[in-house]
Design a protein around this motif. Sequence first.
Motif, short mmCIF file in Angstrom:
data_model
loop_
_atom_site.label_atom_id
_atom_site.label_comp_id
_atom_site.label_asym_id
_atom_site.label_seq_id
_atom_site.Cartn_x
_atom_site.Cartn_y
_atom_site.Cartn_z
N ALA A 34 0.83 -1.20 0.00
CA ALA A 34 0.00 0.00 0.00
C ALA A 34 0.87 1.25 0.00
N ILE A 35 1.91 1.28 0.82
CA ILE A 35 2.82 2.42 0.85
C ILE A 35 3.57 2.54 -0.47
N ALA A 36 4.00 1.39 -1.04
CA ALA A 36 4.69 1.42 -2.32
C ALA A 36 3.78 1.98 -3.43
N LEU A 37 2.53 1.57 -3.45
CA LEU A 37 1.58 2.10 -4.44
C LEU A 37 1.31 3.58 -4.22
N ALA A 38 1.20 3.98 -2.95
CA ALA A 38 0.97 5.40 -2.65
C ALA A 38 2.14 6.25 -3.14
N LEU A 39 3.37 5.77 -2.94
CA LEU A 39 4.53 6.51 -3.44
C LEU A 39 4.55 6.56 -4.96
N LEU A 40 4.15 5.47 -5.59
CA LEU A 40 4.12 5.44 -7.05
C LEU A 40 3.10 6.43 -7.60
N VAL A 41 1.92 6.47 -6.99
CA VAL A 41 0.90 7.43 -7.43
C VAL A 41 1.35 8.86 -7.14
N PHE A 42 1.99 9.07 -5.99
CA PHE A 42 2.45 10.41 -5.63
C PHE A 42 3.47 10.93 -6.63
N PHE A 43 4.47 10.13 -6.96
CA PHE A 43 5.50 10.59 -7.90
C PHE A 43 4.94 10.70 -9.31
N ALA A 44 3.98 9.86 -9.67
CA ALA A 44 3.35 9.98 -11.00
C ALA A 44 2.56 11.28 -11.09
N ASN A 45 1.79 11.60 -10.06
CA ASN A 45 1.04 12.86 -10.06
C ASN A 45 1.98 14.06 -9.99
N LEU A 46 3.07 13.93 -9.22
CA LEU A 46 4.04 15.01 -9.15
C LEU A 46 4.70 15.25 -10.50
N LEU A 47 5.02 14.18 -11.20
CA LEU A 47 5.59 14.30 -12.54
C LEU A 47 4.59 14.93 -13.50
N THR A 48 3.32 14.58 -13.38
CA THR A 48 2.28 15.18 -14.22
C THR A 48 2.17 16.68 -13.95
N SER A 49 2.23 17.07 -12.69
CA SER A 49 2.13 18.50 -12.34
C SER A 49 3.31 19.29 -12.89
N ARG A 50 4.51 18.68 -12.91
CA ARG A 50 5.67 19.39 -13.46
C ARG A 50 5.56 19.52 -14.98
N LEU A 51 5.00 18.50 -15.63
CA LEU A 51 4.77 18.60 -17.07
C LEU A 51 3.74 19.68 -17.38
N GLU A 52 2.66 19.74 -16.59
CA GLU A 52 1.65 20.77 -16.78
C GLU A 52 2.24 22.16 -16.54
N ARG A 53 3.09 22.27 -15.53
CA ARG A 53 3.74 23.57 -15.26
C ARG A 53 4.63 23.99 -16.43
N ALA A 54 5.42 23.05 -16.96
CA ALA A 54 6.29 23.38 -18.09
C ALA A 54 5.47 23.76 -19.32
#
Length: 339
Positions: free
Chosen positions: A281-301
């Motif tokens: 569960a923690i591993a999946l939460a980290l995966l979703v967190f970094f995926a969403n964080l990566l998406t937000s940086r792409l949207e910002r760029a």
Amino acid sequence: MRRVLRYDFIFWMCLLFFGTLLLLSFGNAVFRDGQVDQIQNLYSKDGTFIATSPLEPSTDRWFGTDRSGNDLFQVMIEGAKWTIGVCVSVAFARIVLALLIGVPLAFRGKRLYTALRLLLDGFLIIPISLLALFILLPAFLFIDPASVPSAFSRVFLEVSVLTVLGLPALVLYLIGETRQLLAQEFMLVARTLGGRPGHQFRVHIWPHLLPTLTIVFMQQFVQTLMVLIHLSLFGLFFGGTLVLFEGGAAPIIFEWASQFGYYFLQFSAVSWINHLFLVPAIALALLVFFANLLTSRLERAYRLRRQQISSSTPSLAEAEAATAHLSHPFDPVDISIKS
């Protein structure tokens, strides 16, 4: 957009996270043949019995072991390539097929787009997880381990089903985005000059569509991961479910979402096994967190890129003001913005 991402520390940190997981997972497959250590019983050096699985976390076993004796840290390392690889494959396949279907339809008349939207809107109401469950459940329940098909056929079937189920929404989205670009003035000029649809897409539409597709790719990545988690909670694990004689079910592949559902369904009063599901569960939460964080940086760029383009485009008022100050009517007009 690339210039912004080049100096974005958070963007590179996200890529480092995904790259490290894949490197460790494929390294385990290459150097250890994908093996996961199993420890059923724990003994001291003098042969005294200490404990039986599931074992609690220790310096030798960082995450402990499950009921079958599998080292949970090694299970997470081995399953990383499956979780990330499946989500990447499904997201990429959806985008490629949606482009092949949606872009040609976008060049058709509005009547076809309206009819297609009316046809697919009802389909979008049904959750993908339920549709995938109804389709895959009859083919992915196995009682005899000897009757389990090859891993390639099982993975290919599930990836294909998840890809097709996500196509309608993505096709409609790409049709809408492409039609919005076709309505722009520069596309009207391209059609007036006789540009063919293939040329219009390759030269004018694709450069504008590519940044959006990178963001959509990460969104599809997270959506696929959520579907895998939902299916595992229903007892349908990735790659197939092996029905046990004692009435339980076990996954065939060490995939994170499957391990989460497997351990969650084992909830009991035993101290350590009661918390086994927290590891995936923690591993999946980290995966979703970094995926969403990566998406937000792409949207910002992408947002900064659009701001730079809009700020570097001279307005009509600036052009008229430059024309009014001409010393000669045939002098070239310089309307560039000086910083």
